[in-house]
Scaffold this motif. Structure first.
Motif, PDB file in Angstrom:
ATOM      1  N   LYS A  89       1.037  -1.192  -0.188  1.00  0.00           N
ATOM      2  CA  LYS A  89       0.033   0.010   0.122  1.00  0.00           C
ATOM      3  C   LYS A  89       0.885   1.302   0.072  1.00  0.00           C
ATOM      4  N   THR A  90       1.886   1.229   0.879  1.00  0.00           N
ATOM      5  CA  THR A  90       2.701   2.438   0.943  1.00  0.00           C
ATOM      6  C   THR A  90       3.830   2.230   0.752  1.00  0.00           C
ATOM      7  N   GLN A  91       4.814   3.308   0.176  1.00  0.00           N
ATOM      8  CA  GLN A  91       6.059   3.212  -0.621  1.00  0.00           C
ATOM      9  C   GLN A  91       6.732   4.187   0.129  1.00  0.00           C
ATOM     10  N   TRP A  92       8.034   3.924   0.507  1.00  0.00           N
ATOM     11  CA  TRP A  92       9.167   4.531   1.192  1.00  0.00           C
ATOM     12  C   TRP A  92      10.281   4.442   0.300  1.00  0.00           C
ATOM     13  N   THR A  93      10.708   5.506  -0.217  1.00  0.00           N
ATOM     14  CA  THR A  93      11.726   5.915  -1.027  1.00  0.00           C
ATOM     15  C   THR A  93      12.935   6.471  -0.421  1.00  0.00           C
ATOM     16  N   TYR A  94      14.005   6.039  -0.168  1.00  0.00           N
ATOM     17  CA  TYR A  94      15.395   6.646   0.485  1.00  0.00           C
ATOM     18  C   TYR A  94      16.246   6.934  -0.478  1.00  0.00           C
ATOM     19  N   GLU A 100      17.283  11.557   2.317  1.00  0.00           N
ATOM     20  CA  GLU A 100      15.703  11.798   2.812  1.00  0.00           C
ATOM     21  C   GLU A 100      14.885  10.714   2.283  1.00  0.00           C
ATOM     22  N   VAL A 101      13.778  10.529   2.984  1.00  0.00           N
ATOM     23  CA  VAL A 101      12.818   9.660   2.526  1.00  0.00           C
ATOM     24  C   VAL A 101      11.547  10.022   2.149  1.00  0.00           C
ATOM     25  N   ASN A 102      11.046   9.547   0.841  1.00  0.00           N
ATOM     26  CA  ASN A 102       9.587  10.151   0.777  1.00  0.00           C
ATOM     27  C   ASN A 102       8.684   9.047   0.652  1.00  0.00           C
ATOM     28  N   ASN A 197      12.203   1.247   8.222  1.00  0.00           N
ATOM     29  CA  ASN A 197      12.326   1.165   9.726  1.00  0.00           C
ATOM     30  C   ASN A 197      13.260   2.703  10.157  1.00  0.00           C
ATOM     31  N   SER A 198      12.459   3.713  10.701  1.00  0.00           N
ATOM     32  CA  SER A 198      13.022   4.956  10.940  1.00  0.00           C
ATOM     33  C   SER A 198      14.300   4.871  11.635  1.00  0.00           C
ATOM     34  N   LYS A 199      14.493   3.661  12.642  1.00  0.00           N
ATOM     35  CA  LYS A 199      15.633   3.488  13.279  1.00  0.00           C
ATOM     36  C   LYS A 199      16.717   3.347  12.589  1.00  0.00           C
ATOM     37  N   ASP A 200      16.663   2.806  11.529  1.00  0.00           N
ATOM     38  CA  ASP A 200      17.986   2.167  10.721  1.00  0.00           C
ATOM     39  C   ASP A 200      18.467   3.578   9.930  1.00  0.00           C
ATOM     40  N   TYR A 201      17.733   4.632   9.917  1.00  0.00           N
ATOM     41  CA  TYR A 201      18.139   5.990   9.182  1.00  0.00           C
ATOM     42  C   TYR A 201      17.864   7.288  10.186  1.00  0.00           C
ATOM     43  N   PRO A 202      18.132   7.377  11.453  1.00  0.00           N
ATOM     44  CA  PRO A 202      17.789   8.279  12.284  1.00  0.00           C
ATOM     45  C   PRO A 202      18.037   9.886  11.697  1.00  0.00           C
ATOM     46  N   SER A 203      18.936   9.941  10.807  1.00  0.00           N
ATOM     47  CA  SER A 203      19.022  11.409  10.549  1.00  0.00           C
ATOM     48  C   SER A 203      18.467  11.621   9.255  1.00  0.00           C
ATOM     49  N   ALA A 204      17.667  10.687   8.788  1.00  0.00           N
ATOM     50  CA  ALA A 204      17.278  11.148   7.408  1.00  0.00           C
ATOM     51  C   ALA A 204      15.928  11.931   7.609  1.00  0.00           C
ATOM     52  N   GLU A 205      15.873  12.733   6.561  1.00  0.00           N
ATOM     53  CA  GLU A 205      14.552  13.756   6.428  1.00  0.00           C
ATOM     54  C   GLU A 205      13.421  12.881   5.953  1.00  0.00           C
ATOM     55  N   VAL A 206      12.083  12.765   6.545  1.00  0.00           N
ATOM     56  CA  VAL A 206      11.076  11.989   6.089  1.00  0.00           C
ATOM     57  C   VAL A 206      10.048  13.277   5.587  1.00  0.00           C
ATOM     58  N   ILE A 207       9.772  12.986   4.052  1.00  0.00           N
ATOM     59  CA  ILE A 207       8.578  13.720   3.594  1.00  0.00           C
ATOM     60  C   ILE A 207       7.621  12.962   2.960  1.00  0.00           C
TER      61      ILE A 207
END
Length: 210
Positions: A89-94, A100-102, A197-207
């Motif tokens: 359903k949902t897609q995350w693109t790092y 950054e993660v879209n 998993n946001s814990k694996d990329y703690p410094s990434a900006e999530v959009i």
């Protein structure tokens, strides 16, 4: 002169008959094309999951290579530039360059660009199908009955013994994209592989783009 014309007519009729026979052999009926993709769908749809390497030829950006893991409607694709998670359903693109993660809800065409196995779901409705034998492979041709569909036309090349796809060529917005697939393997994959998993990329900006 009459004999020459008669002989020429016979040769023309024979040539037309041969051409017609070759064409009928090359292009199978829709039921056979569907049967090929049904078998391919079972191979790709292995309940534990599958993985493969791929190269996408994009007419705009050129070639992109990477690996992909698929389990049902979920996939995880990795390239040198990005990592994509899709849970059905949902897609995350790092994006590695921008850190950054879209987050998005992708269209069928967007899924197809990253997951060449999306065709195992889309072929079942709304496409005219035919197939041809090419060496040790089948080539299934799909044409959308409604040209407003995101994937208007597609060629799927499948090994005739294993029913593992080796190439998917698709037409989207008038442009052709080709995905070459190798190193196919069935394996047990965890569902956690298909969600960010946001814990694996703690410094990434999530959009969130939904």
């Amino acid at each position: 002169m009459i004999m020459k014309h008669t002989l020429l007519s016979i040769l023309l009729v024979a040539a037309m008959a041969v051409a017609s026979s070759v064409q009928s052999m090359a292009q199978s009926n829709p039921a056979q094309a569907r049967a090929i993709l049904d078998k391919t769908s079972k191979v790709i749809g292995h309940k534990s999951g599958v993985s493969a390497s791929f190269t996408l030829n994009n007419p705009t950006t050129g070639n992109v290579s990477g690996t992909i893991a698929v389990k049902g409607g979920k996939f995880n694709a990795r390239t040198p530039q990005a990592i994509v998670w899709f849970n059905g359903k949902t897609q995350w693109t790092y994006m590695k360059k921008n850190n950054e993660v879209n987050i998005s809800t992708p269209t069928q065409a967007q899924q197809q660009m990253m997951n060449p196995y999306t065709f195992i779901n889309v072929y079942k409705t709304g496409y005219k199908m035919s197939s041809a034998k090419a060496g040790s492979s089948y080539e299934v041709h799909l044409v959308a009955q409604n040209q407003k569909r995101s994937i208007q036309e597609m060629y799927v090349t499948v090994n005739s013994n294993t029913y593992v796809p080796s190439r998917v060529k698709m037409k989207h917005n008038g442009r052709w994209y080709t995905v070459t697939i190798s190193n196919f393997s069935a394996k047990k994959l965890s569902d956690s592989l298909f969600a960010f998993n946001s814990k694996d990329y703690p410094s990434a900006e999530v959009i969130d783009l939904r």
